[in-house]
Structure formats: C-alpha cells, structure tokens
Design a protein around this motif. Structure first.
Motif, PDB file in Angstrom:
ATOM      1  N   ALA A  20     -58.375 -39.208  22.391  1.00 18.33           N
ATOM      2  CA  ALA A  20     -57.120 -39.131  21.666  1.00 18.33           C
ATOM      3  C   ALA A  20     -56.131 -40.267  22.133  1.00 18.33           C
ATOM      4  O   ALA A  20     -55.434 -40.734  21.159  1.00 18.33           O
ATOM      5  CB  ALA A  20     -56.549 -37.774  22.257  1.00 18.33           C
ATOM      6  N   ILE A  21     -56.038 -40.621  23.490  1.00 24.60           N
ATOM      7  CA  ILE A  21     -55.238 -41.759  23.641  1.00 24.60           C
ATOM      8  C   ILE A  21     -55.570 -42.934  22.803  1.00 24.60           C
ATOM      9  O   ILE A  21     -54.750 -43.897  22.435  1.00 24.60           O
ATOM     10  CB  ILE A  21     -55.141 -41.843  25.203  1.00 24.60           C
ATOM     11  N   GLN A  52     -53.717 -31.594  24.405  1.00 17.76           N
ATOM     12  CA  GLN A  52     -52.752 -30.774  23.317  1.00 17.76           C
ATOM     13  C   GLN A  52     -51.525 -31.749  22.779  1.00 17.76           C
ATOM     14  O   GLN A  52     -50.818 -32.407  23.688  1.00 17.76           O
ATOM     15  CB  GLN A  52     -52.048 -29.514  24.174  1.00 17.76           C
ATOM     16  N   ILE A  53     -51.429 -31.942  21.597  1.00 21.19           N
ATOM     17  CA  ILE A  53     -50.771 -33.106  21.234  1.00 21.19           C
ATOM     18  C   ILE A  53     -49.489 -32.674  20.440  1.00 21.19           C
ATOM     19  O   ILE A  53     -49.840 -31.749  19.534  1.00 21.19           O
ATOM     20  CB  ILE A  53     -51.403 -34.238  20.202  1.00 21.19           C
ATOM     21  N   PHE A  54     -48.462 -33.147  20.538  1.00 22.64           N
ATOM     22  CA  PHE A  54     -47.174 -32.876  19.731  1.00 22.64           C
ATOM     23  C   PHE A  54     -46.515 -34.177  19.512  1.00 22.64           C
ATOM     24  O   PHE A  54     -46.540 -35.231  19.843  1.00 22.64           O
ATOM     25  CB  PHE A  54     -45.870 -32.312  20.665  1.00 22.64           C
ATOM     26  N   ILE A  55     -46.132 -33.988  17.951  1.00 21.20           N
ATOM     27  CA  ILE A  55     -45.601 -35.506  17.175  1.00 21.20           C
ATOM     28  C   ILE A  55     -44.238 -34.992  16.915  1.00 21.20           C
ATOM     29  O   ILE A  55     -44.304 -34.077  16.089  1.00 21.20           O
ATOM     30  CB  ILE A  55     -46.409 -35.977  16.212  1.00 21.20           C
ATOM     31  N   LYS A  96     -43.433 -31.167  16.872  1.00 22.68           N
ATOM     32  CA  LYS A  96     -44.526 -30.206  16.237  1.00 22.68           C
ATOM     33  C   LYS A  96     -45.785 -30.271  17.008  1.00 22.68           C
ATOM     34  O   LYS A  96     -46.362 -31.423  16.961  1.00 22.68           O
ATOM     35  CB  LYS A  96     -44.488 -30.993  14.646  1.00 22.68           C
ATOM     36  N   HIS A  97     -46.407 -29.119  17.163  1.00 28.42           N
ATOM     37  CA  HIS A  97     -47.682 -29.036  17.551  1.00 28.42           C
ATOM     38  C   HIS A  97     -48.660 -29.490  16.666  1.00 28.42           C
ATOM     39  O   HIS A  97     -48.579 -28.852  15.591  1.00 28.42           O
ATOM     40  CB  HIS A  97     -47.930 -27.461  18.134  1.00 28.42           C
ATOM     41  N   GLU A 117     -59.405 -33.211  17.440  1.00 27.22           N
ATOM     42  CA  GLU A 117     -59.946 -32.875  16.015  1.00 27.22           C
ATOM     43  C   GLU A 117     -58.645 -32.561  15.086  1.00 27.22           C
ATOM     44  O   GLU A 117     -58.850 -33.256  14.096  1.00 27.22           O
ATOM     45  CB  GLU A 117     -61.134 -31.816  15.840  1.00 27.22           C
ATOM     46  N   ASP A 118     -57.871 -32.094  15.789  1.00 26.23           N
ATOM     47  CA  ASP A 118     -56.491 -31.844  14.776  1.00 26.23           C
ATOM     48  C   ASP A 118     -55.863 -33.121  14.858  1.00 26.23           C
ATOM     49  O   ASP A 118     -55.281 -33.426  13.556  1.00 26.23           O
ATOM     50  CB  ASP A 118     -55.554 -30.745  15.461  1.00 26.23           C
ATOM     51  N   LEU A 119     -55.898 -34.169  15.948  1.00 25.62           N
ATOM     52  CA  LEU A 119     -55.058 -35.449  15.592  1.00 25.62           C
ATOM     53  C   LEU A 119     -55.903 -36.113  14.627  1.00 25.62           C
ATOM     54  O   LEU A 119     -55.224 -36.699  13.865  1.00 25.62           O
ATOM     55  CB  LEU A 119     -55.253 -36.117  17.119  1.00 25.62           C
ATOM     56  N   VAL A 120     -57.155 -36.073  14.612  1.00 27.77           N
ATOM     57  CA  VAL A 120     -57.786 -37.005  13.570  1.00 27.77           C
ATOM     58  C   VAL A 120     -57.600 -36.311  12.209  1.00 27.77           C
ATOM     59  O   VAL A 120     -57.147 -37.221  11.354  1.00 27.77           O
ATOM     60  CB  VAL A 120     -59.479 -36.742  13.716  1.00 27.77           C
ATOM     61  N   GLU A 121     -57.281 -35.241  12.105  1.00 27.76           N
ATOM     62  CA  GLU A 121     -57.003 -34.582  10.567  1.00 27.76           C
ATOM     63  C   GLU A 121     -55.750 -35.111  10.631  1.00 27.76           C
ATOM     64  O   GLU A 121     -55.313 -35.209   9.061  1.00 27.76           O
ATOM     65  CB  GLU A 121     -57.255 -33.118  10.773  1.00 27.76           C
ATOM     66  N   TYR A 122     -54.869 -34.750  11.353  1.00 28.58           N
ATOM     67  CA  TYR A 122     -53.446 -35.111  10.987  1.00 28.58           C
ATOM     68  C   TYR A 122     -53.281 -36.521  10.533  1.00 28.58           C
ATOM     69  O   TYR A 122     -52.676 -37.034   9.625  1.00 28.58           O
ATOM     70  CB  TYR A 122     -52.470 -35.073  12.382  1.00 28.58           C
TER      71      TYR A 122
END
Length: 84
Positions: free
Chosen positions: A18-19, A59-62, A65-66, A71-76
């Motif tokens: 993710a990083i 766990q990533i917040f931008i 927003k959570h 995998e959620d980061l990739v989709e985002y």
C-alpha cells in the motif's frame, strides 16, 4: 492538498504494498502519514476510535474518509484516476 493516513504494523506485506502504491500513484504532492501500531499504543486506540471494525492492516484514510485496506485502496485509485 489531500491528506493520506495509513495505520500499519511491522513486517506487513500488504502495508508495504500500500505504501509503495501510494508513492507510485496518488501520493505525489500529498501529505502521507503512516501510523505504526507496533510503536505506539495510542495509534491503535486512535484507529479504533476512527473505525471500530478494524481488524486488519493496513487501514487507509484519505482526507478523513475511511478507504479500507490494500484492495480497497486499489479500487479507490482505479475509480478516482480512470479517464472514463
């Protein structure tokens, strides 16, 4: 400027992925803060305040927003950077 916050742990391959993905794509020109749950108990407490259902890392917040995990980061990224 967007703020990217990520909660991680030591020796977590998904955290490293993710990083690296953030650095290669959306991280340019943004402030990125990484909170390591192994180094300070306050980080874990803060994560659970923000997202009580957190059971895995990263766990990533931008911008507060959570987003979720890797995998959620990739989709985002796919959804926010696509041209069509």
């Amino acid at each position: 400027m967007k703020l990217i916050e990520m909660y991680t742990k030591n020796e977590c391959p998904w955290c490293e992925k993710a990083i690296n993905l953030i650095k290669e794509t959306i991280g340019k020109g943004r402030v990125t803060i990484v909170y390591n749950l192994n180094t300070r108990i306050e980080h874990k407490e803060k994560l659970l305040e923000r997202y009580s259902e957190a059971k895995t890392v990263p766990q990533i917040f931008i911008d507060g927003k959570h987003i979720g995990g890797y995998e959620d980061l990739v989709e985002y990224i796919d959804n926010t950077t696509s041209l069509g």
